[in-house]
Design an enzyme around this catalytic site. Structure first.
Site, PDB file in Angstrom:
ATOM      1  N   ARG A 232       0.841  -1.183   0.000  1.00  0.00           N
ATOM      2  CA  ARG A 232       0.000   0.000   0.000  1.00  0.00           C
ATOM      3  C   ARG A 232       0.881   1.239   0.000  1.00  0.00           C
ATOM      4  NH1 ARG A 232      -3.916  -2.453  -1.400  1.00  0.00           N
ATOM      5  NH2 ARG A 232      -5.996  -2.498  -0.439  1.00  0.00           N
ATOM      6  N   GLU A 261      -4.146   7.882  -4.596  1.00  0.00           N
ATOM      7  CA  GLU A 261      -4.467   7.255  -5.878  1.00  0.00           C
ATOM      8  C   GLU A 261      -5.873   7.662  -6.330  1.00  0.00           C
ATOM      9  OE1 GLU A 261      -4.169   3.055  -5.320  1.00  0.00           O
ATOM     10  OE2 GLU A 261      -2.094   3.130  -4.656  1.00  0.00           O
ATOM     11  N   HIS A 279      -1.671   0.573  -9.718  1.00  0.00           N
ATOM     12  CA  HIS A 279      -2.254  -0.337  -8.726  1.00  0.00           C
ATOM     13  C   HIS A 279      -2.917  -1.524  -9.422  1.00  0.00           C
ATOM     14  CE1 HIS A 279      -4.053  -0.460  -4.400  1.00  0.00           C
ATOM     15  NE2 HIS A 279      -3.766  -1.680  -4.840  1.00  0.00           N
TER      16      HIS A 279
END
Length: 319
Positions: A232, A261, A279
């Site tokens: 993360r 993000e 991601h």
């Protein structure tokens, strides 16, 4: 036939939404022109909230749904869910562990190889017709090098097994020291970074404070070291990492996750020594189908009163 209502925070892939719509009366919070009105309308009766690892469920959202009994999440990470608040209200939480482990580990190895061998820049030079014209610096090998893993949970172990195939020396740091692995345990993250060539972050974000990996670790990794993050973005002190990359404090980074993000810091875009991914570690057809199936299995179990297949509990939380 009456359908149970389901509030979806952010829509899942279309095929999965269609499957859910066949069994449940769906409401999508992010697509509502008046989300507060939708929450107020659902508040007296809604029992189930469906979310994902990025959108999560804040305390404010949980409080807006006083009859909420369960939060089902499409993803293994639960750091965006206010777990303490949910627990205080007796709300159960499920996630989708295990099914994405292999894909996340695969991408970690891919990013390590791509960063070490400068794959993205060489591709760009070739496409631009600069092969034979531009001077292309030599890269570095991966096989036989030292890999440090932060977080030896499901993903960390899968990465370590893959690294063994490259004859890499695997070292790790974790809150726990494990007797069932042959890898070298290191007590601190900076100490780990100082003794490896590649440092890969695989830890669960709900078990690490924001910005836990910062300048001390980057300085220990040094000018020849690479950082790879497949966990993360919150785990990394991102301003410190940007400053380190700008001054060439480490050789490079390969990142699948970031703060804020998808609106990542634009300074990343100008840096030639960082490889960026949106991601996508679990984004394969196979894994996303398995994740969606687990979401449906947890919903089926909840509404039938059966044991939840993947109920999240803190003592079992391993990335």
């Amino acid at each position: 036939m009456h359908k149970e209502e389901l509030l979806v925070v952010t829509p899942y892939p279309q095929a999965d939404m269609e499957l859910l719509a066949g069994k449940y009366d769906l409401h999508v919070l992010s697509q509502s022109p008046q989300p507060e009105r939708l929450l107020a309308e659902l508040a007296p009766r809604l029992r189930v909230l469906a979310t994902n690892g990025e959108s999560g469920a804040s305390a404010q959202l949980i409080d807006a749904l006083p009859r909420l009994e369960i939060i089902v999440s499409y993803g293994v990470g639960v750091d965006a869910i206010d777990l303490a608040h949910a627990a205080a209200k007796g709300i159960r939480v499920t996630n989708t562990p295990d099914v994405l482990t292999g894909d996340v580990a695969d991408l970690g190895i891919a990013l390590m190889l791509a960063a070490a061998r400068d794959v993205a820049r060489c591709d760009a030079l070739t496409r631009a017709g600069q092969w034979g014209q531009a001077q292309i610096p030599l890269t570095t090998r991966v096989f036989g090098k030292r890999l440090g893993i932060i977080g030896l949970g499901r993903v960390g172990r899968a990465v370590a097994r893959r690294a063994e195939a490259f004859d890499m020396q695997v070292h790790y740091h974790d809150k726990l020291r494990f007797d069932d692995v042959p890898y070298r345990y290191v007590g601190g993250m900076a100490e780990l970074a100082a003794g490896v060539d590649f440092l890969m972050v695989c830890a669960a974000a709900d078990q690490m404070p924001r910005g836990a990996i910062g300048r001390e670790v980057f300085d220990a990794l040094g000018a020849d070291g690479f950082l790879i993050n497949i966990a993360r973005g919150s785990i990394i002190d991102e301003p410190a990492l940007l400053a380190c990359l700008e001054r060439r404090g480490i050789r490079g980074a390969a990142l699948d996750v970031f703060w804020n993000e998808p609106a990542i810091d634009p300074r990343f875009l100008a840096l030639p020594n960082v490889l960026l991914q949106p991601h996508r570690a679990s984004a394969t057809v196979e894994t996303r189908a398995a994740m969606a199936r687990l979401v449906r299995d947890n919903l089926d179990a909840f509404f039938s009163g059966s044991a939840l297949p993947t109920e999240f509990t803190m003592h079992l939380a391993r990335a």
